[in-house]
Structure formats: C-alpha cells, structure tokens
Design a protein around this motif. Structure first.
Motif, PDB file in Angstrom:
ATOM      1  N   ASN A 232       0.826  -1.211   0.000  1.00  0.00           N
ATOM      2  CA  ASN A 232       0.000   0.000   0.000  1.00  0.00           C
ATOM      3  C   ASN A 232       0.861   1.264   0.000  1.00  0.00           C
ATOM      4  O   ASN A 232       0.527   2.261  -0.650  1.00  0.00           O
ATOM      5  N   ALA A 233       1.976   1.221   0.723  1.00  0.00           N
ATOM      6  CA  ALA A 233       2.873   2.381   0.730  1.00  0.00           C
ATOM      7  C   ALA A 233       3.465   2.602  -0.656  1.00  0.00           C
ATOM      8  O   ALA A 233       3.577   3.753  -1.124  1.00  0.00           O
ATOM      9  N   ALA A 234       3.837   1.530  -1.337  1.00  0.00           N
ATOM     10  CA  ALA A 234       4.413   1.655  -2.670  1.00  0.00           C
ATOM     11  C   ALA A 234       3.365   2.030  -3.713  1.00  0.00           C
ATOM     12  O   ALA A 234       3.675   2.652  -4.732  1.00  0.00           O
TER      13      ALA A 234
ATOM     14  N   ASN B 135       0.825   4.021  -3.108  1.00  0.00           N
ATOM     15  CA  ASN B 135       0.284   5.349  -2.769  1.00  0.00           C
ATOM     16  C   ASN B 135      -1.218   5.305  -2.509  1.00  0.00           C
ATOM     17  O   ASN B 135      -1.982   6.149  -2.985  1.00  0.00           O
ATOM     18  N   GLY B 136      -1.653   4.325  -1.758  1.00  0.00           N
ATOM     19  CA  GLY B 136      -3.071   4.218  -1.437  1.00  0.00           C
ATOM     20  C   GLY B 136      -3.397   2.824  -0.955  1.00  0.00           C
ATOM     21  O   GLY B 136      -2.519   1.965  -0.844  1.00  0.00           O
TER      22      GLY B 136
ATOM     23  N   VAL C 267       8.770  -1.542  -3.160  1.00  0.00           N
ATOM     24  CA  VAL C 267       8.801  -0.204  -3.748  1.00  0.00           C
ATOM     25  C   VAL C 267       9.070  -0.242  -5.247  1.00  0.00           C
ATOM     26  O   VAL C 267       8.686   0.682  -5.989  1.00  0.00           O
TER      27      VAL C 267
ATOM     28  N   PRO D 231       4.835  -0.742  -8.553  1.00  0.00           N
ATOM     29  CA  PRO D 231       4.610   0.039  -9.788  1.00  0.00           C
ATOM     30  C   PRO D 231       4.790  -0.813 -11.041  1.00  0.00           C
ATOM     31  O   PRO D 231       4.061  -0.630 -12.032  1.00  0.00           O
TER      32      PRO D 231
END
Length: 440
Positions: free
Chosen positions: A176-178, A180-181, A361, A365
């Motif tokens: 979720n941190a990677a 961005n939501g 991280v 993406p």
C-alpha cells in the motif's frame, strides 16, 4: 553481470564446494561490493554496520543452546528416547517414523502461531530424538524438509503470530505504501498466498513420499550433553517440578519480553537451581550449549553483514530495471522474472521479512504497469520474498533444522538441509507463485 547476482552465485558455489558458510558470505559480500564499484573502505564499513543486525539472533541461539544442554543433563529426553526405542522392538517403527515427522510439522506450526517461539523449539525437541531416528533409519533430510515446511508455510498463508506480522504489518503495509493508497487489504493477503502455499504442500509430499522415503543409515553417536556418568538415575519430585517450571517460565518470559535471550536464560537458571548438575559445572554446560549453536550464530551475523553490503551497492533497483527491459510486454515473463529476482535477493539476505520492503517499492509500480490485479500483486511480492527463505544457507528456516539435526555431527547444513529444501520448496513455490500471478 549485476553485482547482486554475482555475489549470490559466488556464495552458493562456495557453499556447494563445502567451504564454510561464514567464509562464503564474507567472500561473496566482498566480491559483490567491489564489482558494484564500492571502495574497499565502504565495503568494510557497510559489512561492519550490518553485523549488528545478526547479534541479537546469535545471542538468542547461544542461550537456547545452553538451555537445551541443561535440559539434556536431566536425563528426561534420554528416557523418552529409550522408551521410543523399546517400542521399536515391539514393531511400531513405521508408526513412530510418521509420528516424528507429524510432530515436527505440528511443532513448527505452533511455533509460528499459538506459541510464537519461532525456531526456539528445535534445539529442545530434535536432539533427544536423534537416537530414535537413527534406529528408524529415518533420513534426516526428510525431517529438515518437514520443519522448514512448517516454519515457512505458516507465516506465508496464516495471519496468526508471525504470519500476522508478515502478511499484515509487512506485506500489505509495504504494498500500500508503494502503491500510494489502499491497493490491497488484510483480508486479501491469505487468499493471494493460498496457491503458493499449495506449492509448499506439494514439495513436502514429494520429499516425504518419494525423495527421502528410503532408509538411511546413521552411526549412533553421542548427542551434545550426553556425557557418560553425567545423567542422574532418577529425578526427585522437587527436581522434576523445577524442570517443568523452567520450561513454562522460559516460554512465558519469551512471550512477555519478546526475547528468546531472556527466555533461554530464565530456563537455564531454573534448571541449574534444580540440582541436576553441580554448581561448579554451570559454566562448562553453558559453554557447551554455546558451542552447539555457535555456527548458526556466526552465520546469522555474517549474513547481516552480507545484506548490509548488498543494500549499500544499490544494485537491487538496477537488477529489477534490467529484468524489466528483458521481458518487453509479456506479463507471463514479467511474473517469472520478478519471482526469479526475489529468489536471488532472499537467497543472499536470508530473510523474507527483510526482502519485502526492498522489493515492494519497485515491484508494485511494475506490477501495476503490467496490469496485474491487486491479488496477483500481493501474490507476486509475497512469493518473491518467501522464495529463497527455504534453501538459503543464511535463513532461520534452514539454520534452525540444522542446529537440531547436527547435534551429533552427522548432518551437513548445505547438503542435508539447504539443497533438499531448495529443490523441494523453492522450485514448486516458483511454479505455483507464477500460476497464482497469472490466474488471480
């Protein structure tokens, strides 16, 4: 060649040639750091800074080893072994063999969930059973696979104990941190890891029913702590009560403090006060326990130094970028490459818990760009991190079984634990993880 790939290959090659794992980790860290272009002083500094991360685990192993040796001086484990050996003479060998394997799996499950002591149970439970395993001609590689399966599969798929930490606090949080939501939820994690966990089940079945089902002969060597004349003929009621109190207190203190060090020390102290060994023997017994677990501790310390150098190179991002260039627009090839890179990273670091923050991280993406669903992304990152935990020379999941099975000097860490668990768990896990990424 990427510095991380080269370092892991050097480490694996040296280990396979029976070079000391500690030496292999140090040499491969040096090779990886220099190939990445780091100055020698930076390599040494990064390695030294990383060493501290393995010190708590090494100290924990030393105290648990001392506790295990102290318990062996009570003679209880030897009497249990003798009773089981008597039953063997009555024709119960096959039943006892499967009972031992099942007990290892159940103990491994419990050590990660309801009684979260991690691998602390291994030096206490396994060495006393070695004589029985010898009599059964039970292949210790099968036992290593059973223990590693239980330890690894539990945190991979069950959100309890260490599994709650891995799935919820590390895997879901980092994705979720990677992303961005709130890309994924806690409820999705066990579902995403179910298919990869089935790969572990497949590997265990293959190991127990085919690869290591045949008898294997071991010499009946003395196990650490079984010196002639050192065992009492019987324990008094007070001594037996103190030993039971030591076992319970060690567990309670570990759960209360979160430290295996304090749990082991409390257990050792209570056994010492029971009178099963003379007061002036305590130092010798403690040192014998430290020797029992010393190799495991030094490997964990060296592995932390290796991880420190690998992080300092910054080559993880480069490795992932190079892999992305190779796959083009192919989702299937992208999933395979992400799993393969995760295997290489975890093999070197030795901890899936530490691998997730490094790869999430970059992987998240990348997975979104290839159109993988949130469930598939969870499965990819979780499996990529778990890959290499079983089968890494520097992993708790392999060092723990070796510490117990090698108590009489007849079990090799690389060929007895690392290679069997790599073949039977990492290969199926990669295959089932790839299927999960494609169908979820």
């Amino acid at each position: 060649m990427n510095a991380i790939i080269l370092a892991v290959l050097v480490m694996v090659a040296l280990c396979m040639l029976r070079v000391s794992v500690v030496f292999a980790l140090i040499a491969s860290a040096l090779v990886g750091g220099l190939v990445a272009g780091l100055p020698m002083e930076t390599v040494v500094k990064s390695f030294n800074e990383g060493l501290g991360g393995g010190a708590p685990v090494a100290l924990a192993y030393a105290t648990l080893g001392a506790f295990a040796i102290a318990l062996s001086r009570t003679g209880l484990s030897q009497r249990l072994s003798a009773n089981l050996t008597t039953r063997l003479g009555e024709g119960g060998g096959r039943l006892i063999k499967w009972a031992i394997l099942l007990s290892m799996v159940l103990a491994g499950f419990a050590s990660q969930t309801v009684v979260p002591v991690h691998i602390a149970f291994i030096p206490l439970l396994v060495p006393p059973l070695l004589h029985v395993m010898n009599r059964l001609q039970l292949d210790r590689r099968a036992v290593a696979c059973a223990i590693t399966f239980a330890i690894t599969t539990t945190y991979m798929a069950l959100p309890l104990g260490f599994g709650a930490i891995f799935l919820n606090d590390i895997l879901v949080a980092n994705i979720n941190a990677a992303g961005n939501g709130e890309l994924v939820t806690r409820q999705m994690a066990p579902v995403a890891m179910l298919i990869p966990a089935l790969g572990m089940v497949f590997g265990l079945g293959l190991a127990l029913l085919f690869s290591y089902r045949r008898p294997r002969v071991y010499a009946d060597q003395p196990v650490a702590g079984e010196e002639a004349g050192a065992l009492p003929e019987r324990l008094s009621r007070r001594q037996l009560s103190m030993v039971v109190l030591a076992l319970v207190s060690a567990l309670v203190v570990q759960l209360w403090t979160g430290s295996m060090v304090f749990g082991g020390l409390v257990g050792f102290s209570l056994v010492s006060m029971s009178g099963v060994m003379r007061w002036n023997e305590q130092d010798g017994v403690f040192l014998q326990g430290v020797r029992l677990m010393a190799l495991v501790g030094f490997i964990m310390i060296a592995a932390s130094g290796f991880a420190g150098v690998m992080k300092a190179t910054g080559e993880v991002q480069t490795l992932v970028a190079q892999s992305a260039e190779l796959v083009g627009d192919s989702r299937a090839l992208a999933a395979f490459m992400m799993l393969l890179v995760g295997l290489l990273i975890t093999m070197g670091i030795g901890s899936s818990f530490s691998t997730v923050p490094i790869i999430a991280v970059i992987y998240v993406p990348l997975a979104i760009g290839f159109g993988f669903s949130p469930l598939a992304t969870l499965s990819l990152v979780g499996t990529a991190a778990a890959l290499g935990d079983a089968g890494s020379p520097a992993s708790d999941s392999t060092l723990g079984p070796t510490a117990g099975l090698a108590a009489d000097g007849q079990h090799d860490h690389i060929w007895g634990t690392v290679v069997p668990t790599f073949l039977h768990f990492n290969l199926p896990l990669m295959a089932f993880g790839w299927v999960a990424a494609m169908v979820l």
